[in-house]
Design a protein around this motif. Structure first.
Motif, short mmCIF file in Angstrom:
data_model
loop_
_atom_site.label_atom_id
_atom_site.label_comp_id
_atom_site.label_asym_id
_atom_site.label_seq_id
_atom_site.Cartn_x
_atom_site.Cartn_y
_atom_site.Cartn_z
N TYR A 14 -15.70 1.36 1.85
CA TYR A 14 -16.83 0.72 2.53
C TYR A 14 -16.33 -0.53 3.26
N LEU B 55 -25.92 3.26 0.59
CA LEU B 55 -25.19 4.46 1.02
C LEU B 55 -24.39 5.05 -0.14
N ARG C 72 -25.06 8.70 -1.95
CA ARG C 72 -23.98 9.68 -2.10
C ARG C 72 -23.80 10.07 -3.56
#
Length: 306
Positions: free
Chosen positions: A270, A292, A296
Motif C-alpha cells: 500500500y 481497501l 480484500r
C-alpha cells in the motif's frame, strides 16, 4: 446481516507527522528503544507549530477513537472464553464474538484474530467484532492471559508480552486455532488474520498447521522461521505498508520460498502507508488503505471459508 467494512476516520489527520517520527515510533513500539529515547528524538524535530506532546499523542494509540462496532451491538454476542493449551501455558483465554443470527445449519466459518506485541487491546477486539458483523465466528486470544491479560496500557502490555516464553505463546496460538476450528458453532473452516506480531503468528500458523488453516491474512508481519517456512502452501493474502523497511526487508526471501513451492498467495503493498496502517487509533492509520485491505480480506475469506 449487512456486511461491515472499515469506515474512513479522521484520527489526528490534522497533524502532519514527519517520516522520521513514524520510524522512531516503530522502533519504540517494537522495543528497540525506550519511551524516553523516543521522546528525546521527537524533541530534535523542527516542525512548525508542533510540539513533542502533539506528535507523541498523535502516534501513541488512543483506543477510545477506534471503536467501529459497539460491544453492545445487537447483531453480535461477545464473551470471554478459556481453552486448554497443554504445550503452551497450560490454559489460554480470549475474546469470542459470534453473530446473534447464525445460518440455519447452526454453524459458521471462524476466524482467529491475533493481536500485536502488547496483548489483546481494544482495537483487536473491535476487529473481532467487525468480522462477526460479516457473519464469522471470531476469536481473539490474549497472549497475556497467563499474566492476567492485557493491562489496559500498551507500555505495560509490551513489557509483559516480552517477558513470556515465545515458544509457549506460539503453542498457545496453535491451541487457540485448534479450539476455534473444532468449536460447536464452527463450520470447520478456519481463517487467521493478524497484525504486526499477529502478522508473524499468522505466517507461523500457515506454516506449522497448514492442514488446519484454510485462509491466512497477515498484515505487515514477518515470515515463519526457516525450519518451517517451506510448509506454507496457502491460500495466503499478505498486506504490506510501503514505509515499513523492517518487515519489507523479509519479503523477497519469503516470496522466493512461496514461488518455489507453488504456494497459493497474493501480496499487496500500500503506497505511502505506514506500518500499522490498519490500526485506526493512531496517526499511522490510513483510512483509504485500511478500507481497501479490509475489503480484500473479507473477500478472501468469503472465497476460501465458504
Amino acid at each position: 446481516m449487512e456486511p461491515y467494512t472499515v469506515k474512513p476516520d479522521t484520527v489526528n489527520d490534522a497533524v502532519h507527522i514527519p517520516q522520521e517520527a513514524f520510524d522512531w515510533y516503530d522502533e519504540y513500539a517494537h522495543g528497540d528503544i525506550d519511551r524516553r529515547t523516543f521522546l528525546t528524538r521527537l524533541a530534535s524535530l523542527s516542525v512548525a507549530g508542533l510540539t513533542v506532546s502533539a506528535i507523541g499523542s498523535a502516534l501513541i494509540p488512543d483506543y477510545a477513537k477506534a471503536e467501529q462496532v459497539s460491544f453492545n451491538d445487537p447483531a453480535i454476542k461477545a464473551t470471554y472464553e478459556v481453552f486448554s493449551s497443554p504445550d503452551g501455558h497450560g490454559e489460554g483465554g480470549g475474546y469470542f464474538v459470534q453473530p446473534t443470527k447464525l445460518p440455519k445449519s447452526g454453524v459458521a466459518p471462524c476466524v482467529l484474530v491475533v493481536h500485536e506485541n502488547r496483548g489483546l487491546n481494544p482495537y483487536i477486539k473491535d476487529v473481532a467484532r467487525r468480522l462477526a458483523m460479516n457473519g464469522y465466528v471470531a476469536f481473539a486470544p490474549d497472549a497475556l492471559f497467563p499474566l492476567g491479560g492485557y493491562p489496559g496500557n500498551d507500555d505495560d502490555g509490551r513489557a509483559m508480552q516480552k517477558s513470556l516464553d515465545r515458544n509457549k505463546i506460539e503453542q498457545d496460538m496453535i491451541a487457540a486455532a485448534t479450539w476455534l476450528k473444532t468449536h460447536d458453532i464452527s463450520s470447520g473452516k478456519l481463517g487467521v488474520v493478524g497484525f504486526c506480531f499477529g502478522g508473524y503468528i499468522t505466517n507461523y500458523l500457515a506454516a506449522v498447521i497448514p492442514d488446519k488453516v484454510d485462509a491466512a491474512v497477515p498484515f505487515y508481519g514477518t515470515p515463519a522461521n526457516a525450519s518451517v517456512i517451506d510448509n506454507v502452501k496457502g491460500p495466503i493474502l499478505i498486506h504490506f505498508a510501503q514505509n515499513d523497511k523492517r518487515v519489507n526487508a523479509t519479503w523477497p526471501d519469503y516470496e522466493r520460498v512461496l514461488k518455489k513451492n507453488d504456494a497459493n498467495y497474493e501480496a499487496f503493498v500500500y503506497d505511502s502507508a505506514q506500518h500499522g496502517f490498519h490500526n485506526d487509533s493512531t496517526s499511522r492509520y490510513s483510512p483509504k488503505h485500511a478500507e481497501l485491505a479490509w475489503q480484500r480480506t473479507i473477500n478472501f475469506f468469503a472465497r476460501h471459508l465458504a
